[in-house]
Design an enzyme around this catalytic site. Structure first.
Site, PDB file in Angstrom:
ATOM      1  N   GLY A   1       0.823  -1.216   0.000  1.00  0.00           N
ATOM      2  CA  GLY A   1       0.000   0.000   0.000  1.00  0.00           C
ATOM      3  C   GLY A   1       0.854   1.262   0.000  1.00  0.00           C
ATOM      4  O   GLY A   1       2.082   1.205   0.025  1.00  0.00           O
TER       5      GLY A   1
ATOM      6  N   SER B   1      -1.771 -10.344  -3.289  1.00  0.00           N
ATOM      7  CA  SER B   1      -0.337 -10.146  -3.535  1.00  0.00           C
ATOM      8  C   SER B   1       0.530 -11.321  -3.097  1.00  0.00           C
ATOM      9  O   SER B   1       1.633 -11.507  -3.633  1.00  0.00           O
ATOM     10  CB  SER B   1       0.141  -8.905  -2.778  1.00  0.00           C
ATOM     11  OG  SER B   1      -0.665  -7.799  -3.081  1.00  0.00           O
TER      12      SER B   1
ATOM     13  N   ARG C   1      -5.793   2.696  18.455  1.00  0.00           N
ATOM     14  CA  ARG C   1      -5.248   3.972  18.964  1.00  0.00           C
ATOM     15  C   ARG C   1      -5.900   4.441  20.250  1.00  0.00           C
ATOM     16  O   ARG C   1      -5.239   5.006  21.119  1.00  0.00           O
ATOM     17  CB  ARG C   1      -5.439   5.078  17.915  1.00  0.00           C
ATOM     18  CG  ARG C   1      -4.478   5.029  16.781  1.00  0.00           C
ATOM     19  CD  ARG C   1      -4.763   6.188  15.835  1.00  0.00           C
ATOM     20  NE  ARG C   1      -4.184   5.935  14.532  1.00  0.00           N
ATOM     21  CZ  ARG C   1      -4.729   6.340  13.383  1.00  0.00           C
ATOM     22  NH1 ARG C   1      -5.880   7.017  13.384  1.00  0.00           N
ATOM     23  NH2 ARG C   1      -4.142   6.082  12.245  1.00  0.00           N
TER      24      ARG C   1
ATOM     25  N   CYS D   1      -3.169  10.819  10.233  1.00  0.00           N
ATOM     26  CA  CYS D   1      -2.209  11.704   9.535  1.00  0.00           C
ATOM     27  C   CYS D   1      -2.540  13.193   9.694  1.00  0.00           C
ATOM     28  O   CYS D   1      -1.642  14.032   9.726  1.00  0.00           O
ATOM     29  CB  CYS D   1      -2.127  11.329   8.069  1.00  0.00           C
ATOM     30  SG  CYS D   1      -3.719  11.103   7.263  1.00  0.00           S
TER      31      CYS D   1
ATOM     32  N   GLN E   1      -7.011  18.132   2.961  1.00  0.00           N
ATOM     33  CA  GLN E   1      -6.191  16.914   3.008  1.00  0.00           C
ATOM     34  C   GLN E   1      -5.922  16.338   1.624  1.00  0.00           C
ATOM     35  O   GLN E   1      -6.810  16.242   0.773  1.00  0.00           O
ATOM     36  CB  GLN E   1      -6.889  15.878   3.899  1.00  0.00           C
ATOM     37  CG  GLN E   1      -7.051  16.376   5.327  1.00  0.00           C
ATOM     38  CD  GLN E   1      -7.678  15.379   6.273  1.00  0.00           C
ATOM     39  OE1 GLN E   1      -8.475  15.766   7.123  1.00  0.00           O
ATOM     40  NE2 GLN E   1      -7.333  14.106   6.161  1.00  0.00           N
TER      41      GLN E   1
ATOM     42  N   GLY F   1      -3.699  10.577   1.227  1.00  0.00           N
ATOM     43  CA  GLY F   1      -4.183  10.194   2.557  1.00  0.00           C
ATOM     44  C   GLY F   1      -5.253   9.118   2.491  1.00  0.00           C
ATOM     45  O   GLY F   1      -5.554   8.478   3.497  1.00  0.00           O
TER      46      GLY F   1
ATOM     47  N   LYS G   1     -11.851  11.119  14.701  1.00  0.00           N
ATOM     48  CA  LYS G   1     -10.507  10.648  15.078  1.00  0.00           C
ATOM     49  C   LYS G   1      -9.662  11.814  15.577  1.00  0.00           C
ATOM     50  O   LYS G   1      -9.002  11.724  16.612  1.00  0.00           O
ATOM     51  CB  LYS G   1      -9.811  10.006  13.870  1.00  0.00           C
ATOM     52  CG  LYS G   1     -10.327   8.644  13.504  1.00  0.00           C
ATOM     53  CD  LYS G   1      -9.522   8.110  12.318  1.00  0.00           C
ATOM     54  CE  LYS G   1     -10.224   6.953  11.654  1.00  0.00           C
ATOM     55  NZ  LYS G   1      -9.659   6.607  10.357  1.00  0.00           N
TER      56      LYS G   1
ATOM     57  N   ARG H   1     -11.284  16.914   1.704  1.00  0.00           N
ATOM     58  CA  ARG H   1     -10.312  16.309   0.785  1.00  0.00           C
ATOM     59  C   ARG H   1     -10.150  17.259  -0.401  1.00  0.00           C
ATOM     60  O   ARG H   1     -11.147  17.734  -0.968  1.00  0.00           O
ATOM     61  CB  ARG H   1     -10.840  14.958   0.287  1.00  0.00           C
ATOM     62  CG  ARG H   1      -9.871  14.208  -0.605  1.00  0.00           C
ATOM     63  CD  ARG H   1      -8.768  13.519   0.156  1.00  0.00           C
ATOM     64  NE  ARG H   1      -9.254  12.429   0.974  1.00  0.00           N
ATOM     65  CZ  ARG H   1      -8.549  11.901   1.984  1.00  0.00           C
ATOM     66  NH1 ARG H   1      -7.359  12.376   2.298  1.00  0.00           N
ATOM     67  NH2 ARG H   1      -9.044  10.910   2.691  1.00  0.00           N
TER      68      ARG H   1
ATOM     69  N   HIS I   1      -1.005  17.570   4.103  1.00  0.00           N
ATOM     70  CA  HIS I   1      -2.273  18.048   4.664  1.00  0.00           C
ATOM     71  C   HIS I   1      -2.061  19.467   5.224  1.00  0.00           C
ATOM     72  O   HIS I   1      -1.172  19.696   6.059  1.00  0.00           O
ATOM     73  CB  HIS I   1      -2.732  17.143   5.807  1.00  0.00           C
ATOM     74  CG  HIS I   1      -3.162  15.765   5.371  1.00  0.00           C
ATOM     75  ND1 HIS I   1      -3.360  15.398   4.059  1.00  0.00           N
ATOM     76  CD2 HIS I   1      -3.463  14.659   6.114  1.00  0.00           C
ATOM     77  CE1 HIS I   1      -3.751  14.125   4.005  1.00  0.00           C
ATOM     78  NE2 HIS I   1      -3.810  13.660   5.239  1.00  0.00           N
TER      79      HIS I   1
ATOM     80  N   THR J   1       2.064  11.029   4.390  1.00  0.00           N
ATOM     81  CA  THR J   1       2.549   9.629   4.414  1.00  0.00           C
ATOM     82  C   THR J   1       3.924   9.521   5.067  1.00  0.00           C
ATOM     83  O   THR J   1       4.376   8.421   5.353  1.00  0.00           O
ATOM     84  CB  THR J   1       2.594   8.971   3.012  1.00  0.00           C
ATOM     85  OG1 THR J   1       3.498   9.696   2.187  1.00  0.00           O
ATOM     86  CG2 THR J   1       1.223   8.909   2.383  1.00  0.00           C
TER      87      THR J   1
END
Ligand code: NAP
Length: 350
Positions: free
Chosen positions: A14, A41, A110, A149, A176, A180, A205, A235, A242, A328
């Protein structure tokens, strides 16, 4: 390879997995020894399976590696995980149970009480929570997470303000990048020339994770920081980075030059311990009236520095400013790597 810690990457094909592979090439402490992804994969070479999107080539030894099934049998004891939350929820505990240190990007754990959610410059002491995990007691394995992120850059920018002036209220609007959303992510017809004012579960989040990271470790629990926070997420048609427009109400009066000095002077354990991926300056304040911008500034400090600019008075709260971070790198793979470096420096990785 002889003296380096062998590491595995779960979700290696990814977008975040690819960043891990890029950042781990020539890493002084860690070496990629195992890559795993979905059934789609598994069994192929990494070069065949990954739809590689980065501007540097796939490291030759990784391109030739066979992609494994996502199973702890045969995996190394240090695992970087970049799986979607529902998959992580099932797989990460299996690796922790098998004695692996799981350094995760996913939201699955988290907010779990005994799982640290860490930015090494902000709350390195929260890592002690791993000692409360049942996996740790049974097999030595554990899970450590890094944040969403978009909240990463925000929390780095807020931390020095909270430390020096106190923090009462935060209001942020995000813009963003498409990376992302992973790959293939948002359909091109949806995002080209457009803004999408919705990212599923993102606002929730951010609003939950910021108080946890800026909170206090009290024995075996985190007391969330008591500031009020409201976030709106969008987005936008940007590749990486971001951007966030932020307003804050502080606990006490401060002059603008004091805020700028707080940002510029901010550093933490990674800088003190000279961890390999620690940026010299975690927060860069830019005085230009039209910065930071994602295309120009997202890669500052190797993508590990957060850029702040446009500090000015706010008519509703006290101050407003702009924050930019690479989603990222500092927001995902680089964040996990810095967590792993801190864990290794503190003796958690054997
Ligand atoms: P992505 O590009 O969609 O990659 C997902 C990865 O998970 C791929 O390697 C995929 O393998 C693998 N996978 C899917 N199903 C699997 C299964 N059943 N078993 C094992 N592996 C499976 O997503 P991403 O952007 O890298 O994000 C990964 C995680 O990081 C998510 O939790 C995301 O929220 C989080 N994150 C992303 C960012 C960002 O900026 N992109 C930032 C912070 C956090 P195949 O290629 O074989 O399908």
């Amino acid at each position: 390879m002889a003296n380096k810690v062998p590491v595995g990457i779960l979700g290696a094909t990814g977008l975040v997995g690819q960043r891990f592979i890029q950042l781990l090439e020539d890493h002084p402490w860690f070496e990629v020894a195992w890559v795993a992804a979905s059934e789609r994969s598994a069994g192929q070479t990494y070069g065949e399976a990954a739809r590689w999107k980065l501007r540097t080539p796939i490291p030759a030894h990784v391109a030739k590696m066979k992609v494994s099934e996502a199973d702890p049998a045969g995996a190394p004891k240090v695992i970087f995980a970049s799986l979607d939350a529902p998959i992580a929820k099932d797989l990460e505990p299996r690796f922790a149970e098998a004695g692996c240190a799981v350094i995760s990007n996913s939201s699955a754990f988290r907010m779990q009480k005994d799982v640290p959610l860490v930015i090494p410059e902000v709350n390195p002491d929260h890592l002690k929570l791993v000692e409360c995990q049942s996996w740790r007691r049974k097999s030595g394995g554990f899970i450590v997470t890094n944040s969403n992120c978009s909240v990463m850059g925000l929390v780095l920018a807020l931390a020095p303000l909270q430390q020096q002036f106190g923090l009462e209220q935060v209001f942020a609007v995000t813009m963003q990048a498409v990376s992302g959303a992973g790959y293939p992510g948002v359909a091109s017809l949806d995002i080209l020339g457009n803004v999408i004012p919705y990212i599923a579960k993102e606002e929730e989040k951010m609003e939950a994770e910021a108080p946890k990271m800026l909170g206090r470790l009290n024995g075996s629990a985190i007391e969330p920081a008591p500031f009020r926070i409201s976030v709106q997420c969008n987005r936008v048609a940007v590749e990486d980075g971001h951007t966030e427009s932020v307003s804050v109400k502080l606990g006490k009066a401060a002059k603008p030059e004091e805020l700028i000095e707080a940002w510029r002077g901010f550093s933490g354990k990674p800088q003190e311990m000279k961890l390999p991926d620690a940026p010299a300056q975690p927060i860069l304040y830019d005085t230009a009236p039209d910065r930071p911008q994602p295309r120009l500034d997202a890669e500052r400090g190797g993508g590990m520095s957060v850029s702040v600019g446009r500090l000015r008075p706010c008519n509703l709260l006290d101050w407003k400013f702009t924050v930019l971070s690479h989603n990222t790198i500092r927001g995902a793979a680089g964040a996990a790597l810095l967590n792993a470096e801190l864990l290794k420096a503190q003796g958690y990785l054997g």
